[in-house]
Scaffold this motif. Structure first.
Motif, PDB file in Angstrom:
ATOM      1  N   LEU A 181      -8.392 -15.655  13.845  1.00 15.26           N
ATOM      2  CA  LEU A 181      -9.218 -15.228  14.971  1.00 15.26           C
ATOM      3  C   LEU A 181      -8.475 -14.175  15.782  1.00 15.26           C
ATOM      4  CD1 LEU A 181     -11.860 -15.929  16.600  1.00 15.26           C
ATOM      5  CD2 LEU A 181     -10.426 -17.453  17.975  1.00 15.26           C
ATOM      6  N   LEU A 182      -9.227 -13.154  16.215  1.00 20.10           N
ATOM      7  CA  LEU A 182      -8.626 -12.103  17.049  1.00 20.10           C
ATOM      8  C   LEU A 182      -9.443 -11.901  18.313  1.00 20.10           C
ATOM      9  CD1 LEU A 182      -7.765  -9.319  14.445  1.00 20.10           C
ATOM     10  CD2 LEU A 182      -6.151 -10.787  15.679  1.00 20.10           C
ATOM     11  N   GLY A 183      -8.777 -11.383  19.350  1.00 19.32           N
ATOM     12  CA  GLY A 183      -9.470 -11.073  20.600  1.00 19.32           C
ATOM     13  C   GLY A 183     -10.319  -9.830  20.451  1.00 19.32           C
ATOM     14  N   PRO A 184     -11.163  -9.552  21.473  1.00 16.32           N
ATOM     15  CA  PRO A 184     -12.140  -8.452  21.383  1.00 16.32           C
ATOM     16  C   PRO A 184     -11.503  -7.093  21.060  1.00 16.32           C
ATOM     17  CG  PRO A 184     -12.445  -9.737  23.393  1.00 16.32           C
ATOM     18  CD  PRO A 184     -11.236 -10.297  22.725  1.00 16.32           C
ATOM     19  N   ASP A 185     -10.296  -6.809  21.575  1.00 16.08           N
ATOM     20  CA  ASP A 185      -9.733  -5.468  21.342  1.00 16.08           C
ATOM     21  C   ASP A 185      -8.527  -5.508  20.417  1.00 16.08           C
ATOM     22  OD1 ASP A 185     -11.602  -4.379  23.118  1.00 16.08           O
ATOM     23  OD2 ASP A 185     -10.372  -5.122  24.801  1.00 16.08           O
ATOM     24  N   GLU A 186      -8.372  -6.584  19.678  1.00 14.98           N
ATOM     25  CA  GLU A 186      -7.172  -6.692  18.839  1.00 14.98           C
ATOM     26  C   GLU A 186      -7.484  -6.277  17.397  1.00 14.98           C
ATOM     27  OE1 GLU A 186      -5.242 -10.310  21.475  1.00 14.98           O
ATOM     28  OE2 GLU A 186      -6.213 -10.754  19.573  1.00 14.98           O
ATOM     29  N   ALA A 187      -6.525  -5.577  16.799  1.00 16.36           N
ATOM     30  CA  ALA A 187      -6.731  -5.118  15.419  1.00 16.36           C
ATOM     31  C   ALA A 187      -6.026  -6.072  14.458  1.00 16.36           C
ATOM     32  CB  ALA A 187      -6.159  -3.716  15.266  1.00 16.36           C
ATOM     33  N   ALA A 188      -6.669  -6.327  13.312  1.00 18.60           N
ATOM     34  CA  ALA A 188      -6.081  -7.201  12.304  1.00 18.60           C
ATOM     35  C   ALA A 188      -4.891  -6.514  11.650  1.00 18.60           C
ATOM     36  CB  ALA A 188      -7.129  -7.527  11.247  1.00 18.60           C
ATOM     37  N   PRO A 189      -3.786  -7.242  11.427  1.00 21.95           N
ATOM     38  CA  PRO A 189      -2.668  -6.619  10.709  1.00 21.95           C
ATOM     39  C   PRO A 189      -3.109  -6.287   9.283  1.00 21.95           C
ATOM     40  CG  PRO A 189      -2.308  -8.980  11.022  1.00 21.95           C
ATOM     41  CD  PRO A 189      -3.595  -8.643  11.714  1.00 21.95           C
ATOM     42  N   PRO A 190      -2.654  -5.141   8.739  1.00 16.95           N
ATOM     43  CA  PRO A 190      -3.070  -4.787   7.373  1.00 16.95           C
ATOM     44  C   PRO A 190      -2.521  -5.800   6.374  1.00 16.95           C
ATOM     45  CG  PRO A 190      -1.375  -3.280   8.207  1.00 16.95           C
ATOM     46  CD  PRO A 190      -1.698  -4.215   9.316  1.00 16.95           C
ATOM     47  N   GLY A 191      -3.202  -5.985   5.276  1.00 15.35           N
ATOM     48  CA  GLY A 191      -2.699  -6.907   4.252  1.00 15.35           C
ATOM     49  C   GLY A 191      -3.841  -7.613   3.552  1.00 15.35           C
ATOM     50  N   PRO A 192      -3.499  -8.361   2.480  1.00 15.48           N
ATOM     51  CA  PRO A 192      -4.550  -9.064   1.743  1.00 15.48           C
ATOM     52  C   PRO A 192      -5.051 -10.271   2.546  1.00 15.48           C
ATOM     53  CG  PRO A 192      -2.381  -9.607   0.864  1.00 15.48           C
ATOM     54  CD  PRO A 192      -2.160  -8.626   1.979  1.00 15.48           C
ATOM     55  N   GLY A 193      -5.999 -10.971   2.000  1.00 16.49           N
ATOM     56  CA  GLY A 193      -6.529 -12.165   2.667  1.00 16.49           C
ATOM     57  C   GLY A 193      -7.808 -11.834   3.410  1.00 16.49           C
ATOM     58  N   PRO A 194      -8.582 -12.884   3.751  1.00 20.11           N
ATOM     59  CA  PRO A 194      -9.868 -12.672   4.414  1.00 20.11           C
ATOM     60  C   PRO A 194      -9.688 -12.063   5.807  1.00 20.11           C
ATOM     61  CG  PRO A 194      -9.337 -15.023   4.276  1.00 20.11           C
ATOM     62  CD  PRO A 194      -8.251 -14.287   3.560  1.00 20.11           C
ATOM     63  N   ALA A 195     -10.650 -11.229   6.207  1.00 21.06           N
ATOM     64  CA  ALA A 195     -10.563 -10.600   7.537  1.00 21.06           C
ATOM     65  C   ALA A 195     -10.744 -11.669   8.602  1.00 21.06           C
ATOM     66  CB  ALA A 195     -11.659  -9.555   7.658  1.00 21.06           C
ATOM     67  N   PRO A 196      -9.957 -11.585   9.689  1.00 19.78           N
ATOM     68  CA  PRO A 196     -10.131 -12.571  10.758  1.00 19.78           C
ATOM     69  C   PRO A 196     -11.453 -12.371  11.504  1.00 19.78           C
ATOM     70  CG  PRO A 196      -8.367 -11.024  11.283  1.00 19.78           C
ATOM     71  CD  PRO A 196      -8.902 -10.623   9.959  1.00 19.78           C
ATOM     72  N   ARG A 197     -11.938 -13.428  12.112  1.00 23.72           N
ATOM     73  CA  ARG A 197     -13.116 -13.333  12.981  1.00 23.72           C
ATOM     74  C   ARG A 197     -12.672 -12.687  14.300  1.00 23.72           C
ATOM     75  NH1 ARG A 197     -18.699 -14.762  14.250  1.00 23.72           N
ATOM     76  NH2 ARG A 197     -18.760 -13.311  15.990  1.00 23.72           N
ATOM     77  N   VAL A 198     -13.519 -11.814  14.846  1.00 26.61           N
ATOM     78  CA  VAL A 198     -13.175 -11.173  16.115  1.00 26.61           C
ATOM     79  C   VAL A 198     -14.127 -11.700  17.197  1.00 26.61           C
ATOM     80  CG1 VAL A 198     -12.956  -8.961  17.330  1.00 26.61           C
ATOM     81  CG2 VAL A 198     -12.347  -9.122  14.906  1.00 26.61           C
ATOM     82  N   VAL A 199     -13.566 -12.055  18.350  1.00 25.39           N
ATOM     83  CA  VAL A 199     -14.379 -12.526  19.482  1.00 25.39           C
ATOM     84  C   VAL A 199     -15.285 -11.377  19.928  1.00 25.39           C
ATOM     85  CG1 VAL A 199     -14.219 -13.143  21.926  1.00 25.39           C
ATOM     86  CG2 VAL A 199     -12.677 -14.216  20.254  1.00 25.39           C
ATOM     87  N   ASP A 200     -16.560 -11.698  20.243  1.00 24.92           N
ATOM     88  CA  ASP A 200     -17.487 -10.626  20.636  1.00 24.92           C
ATOM     89  C   ASP A 200     -17.383 -10.270  22.116  1.00 24.92           C
ATOM     90  OD1 ASP A 200     -19.005 -10.009  18.178  1.00 24.92           O
ATOM     91  OD2 ASP A 200     -19.452 -12.155  18.263  1.00 24.92           O
ATOM     92  N   ALA A 201     -17.410 -11.268  22.992  1.00 25.53           N
ATOM     93  CA  ALA A 201     -17.480 -10.942  24.430  1.00 25.53           C
ATOM     94  C   ALA A 201     -17.228 -12.193  25.251  1.00 25.53           C
ATOM     95  CB  ALA A 201     -18.876 -10.406  24.758  1.00 25.53           C
ATOM     96  N   SER A 202     -17.089 -11.977  26.566  1.00 20.87           N
ATOM     97  CA  SER A 202     -17.113 -13.107  27.503  1.00 20.87           C
ATOM     98  C   SER A 202     -18.522 -13.161  28.102  1.00 20.87           C
ATOM     99  CB  SER A 202     -16.078 -12.917  28.616  1.00 20.87           C
ATOM    100  OG  SER A 202     -16.478 -11.841  29.454  1.00 20.87           O
ATOM    101  N   LEU A 203     -18.866 -14.310  28.670  1.00 14.98           N
ATOM    102  CA  LEU A 203     -20.200 -14.421  29.288  1.00 14.98           C
ATOM    103  C   LEU A 203     -20.318 -13.428  30.450  1.00 14.98           C
ATOM    104  CD1 LEU A 203     -22.913 -15.873  29.311  1.00 14.98           C
ATOM    105  CD2 LEU A 203     -21.897 -17.663  30.726  1.00 14.98           C
TER     106      LEU A 203
END
Ligand code: NAD
Length: 346
Positions: free
Chosen positions: A273-295
């Motif tokens: 899981l990653l925060g709204p503005d965080e980029a996934a580190p490059p590499g193999p494996g499934p892409a992390p889920r990214v948080v969409d927003a706060s209420l």
């Protein structure tokens, strides 16, 4: 202010907090505070988490949630809320605590009040707001899993918001769901107890989890298209709900990231899981889920919110001290104006 007033603070026991809260619009207070938070007008330090074991081996903890709101109505303070999992068996509420309000200029505490009532109310007001913002327009059926203090407060507030909805409730401890239904029957509200968690999810447009579990049990396959999950107890859904939610709304990402105990903090640590503005580190494996927003970002128009009626929405409100502090400051203001509560020497 007289010298005598400077050396005292206002104390409000639960009965006074209940009386004052009945005069306030808490959904409005939560809305304003979330927008202030989304627009950077709050200070929200990390939660302090103190766990221990009682002498009879039950899990107990103390949470301290400080916060400051700098919007139209500045408020500073901290909530301390403690709980023991053995309390319900002793006939006691699981959680109890105190909220402090601070004076902005002198920095001294000026009010102290019972915390559990405001905590339950602000949490259910948050859920009502997320339902208004993120659920389908007319939720026919609403499921509540976990029939303690929070479960009851949620049924009460959601029934006011959606008078035509059918409520289904489940609790892992036999007898608690029927007991909750019985308390509402006395008020003329039809609440149906069910004997499996899945039955409190099936066909529901809104599912609220208010349990004390630390082990997930709710898979994505149980959810109806378009369902909103208000994941109040933070550890009920399985990771596939997070991965497959059409919209993932959290408050507050900083708090979630700093926490290694509940599901989303664990998923962040494992790279899922990653925060709204965080980029996934490059590499193999499934892409992390990214948080969409706060209420708050959705309420202030910075994020469009749900994009399609069949999208499932997962709302994960970590529980922000700024919400307790904003309400406690409003309670203090009203109590001072109307002479409610008692003055204690400090
Ligand atoms: P409570 O002890 O009064 O009630 C919890 C109920 O959940 C109990 O009746 C228990 O039997 C039931 N339960 C436990 N595990 C279950 C499971 N796997 N399936 C079904 N039922 C289960 O607690 P409460 O004061 O109502 O609080 C409920 C939860 O809400 C707690 O986890 C608390 O930390 C959380 N909470 C979250 C926020 C927030 O802002 N996110 C705020 C306040 C409380």
């Amino acid at each position: 202010m007289s010298d005598e007033q400077l050396d005292t603070l206002r104390y409000l026991p639960r009965r006074d907090v209940v009386r004052v809260c009945a005069e306030l619009d808490l959904v409005d207070s939560v809305t304003r505070t979330l927008i202030d938070h989304a627009e950077g007008r709050t200070t929200l330090p990390e939660e302090a988490y103190l766990p221990w074991e009682t002498s009879d081996g039950a899990f107990a903890r103390s949470l301290t949630l400080p916060g400051a709101v700098w919007g139209e109505r500045p408020a500073l303070g901290a909530k301390v809320i403690n709980s023991s999992l053995a309390n319900p068996g002793r006939g006691l509420p699981r959680a109890q605590g105190l909220t402090l309000v601070f004076d902005r200029e002198r920095a001294h505490p000026v009010a102290l009040m019972e915390a559990a009532y405001i905590s339950a109310l602000r949490t259910s007001a948050y859920t009502v707001l997320s339902a208004r913002t993120l659920a389908v327009a007319e939720p026919g059926r609403i499921g509540v899993i976990g029939c303690g203090a929070l479960g009851e407060q949620h049924v009460r507030l959601l029934a006011e918001e959606y008078p035509g909805a059918e409520f289904v409730v489940f609790d892992a401890v036999e007898g608690r769901a029927p007991a909750l239904a019985g308390r509402f029957a006395a008020d003329g509200l039809a609440v149906r107890p069910v004997s499996r968690a899945r039955d409190a999810v099936d066909g529901c447009a809104i599912v609220v989890t208010t349990t004390t579990t630390t082990t997930g049990y709710l898979p994505e396959a149980w959810l109806s298209p378009g369902a909103l999950v208000a994941h109040v107890s933070l550890d009920d859904v399985l990771p596939d709900v997070v991965h497959r939610a059409g919209l993932l709304v959290v408050d507050d990402w900083g708090l979630i990231k700093a926490d290694d105990r509940r599901l989303l903090g664990r998923m962040y640590r494992s790279g899922e899981l990653l925060g709204p503005d965080e980029a996934a580190p490059p590499g193999p494996g499934p892409a992390p889920r990214v948080v969409d927003a706060s209420l708050g970002e959705i309420l202030s128009g910075r994020h469009p919110g749900r994009r399609a009626p069949e999208q499932t929405v997962l709302s994960n409100p970590f529980g922000m001290g700024v919400l307790d502090v904003a309400i406690a400051a409003a309670v203090h203001e009203y109590a001072t104006l109307h002479g409610i509560g008692m003055r204690l020497p400090v």
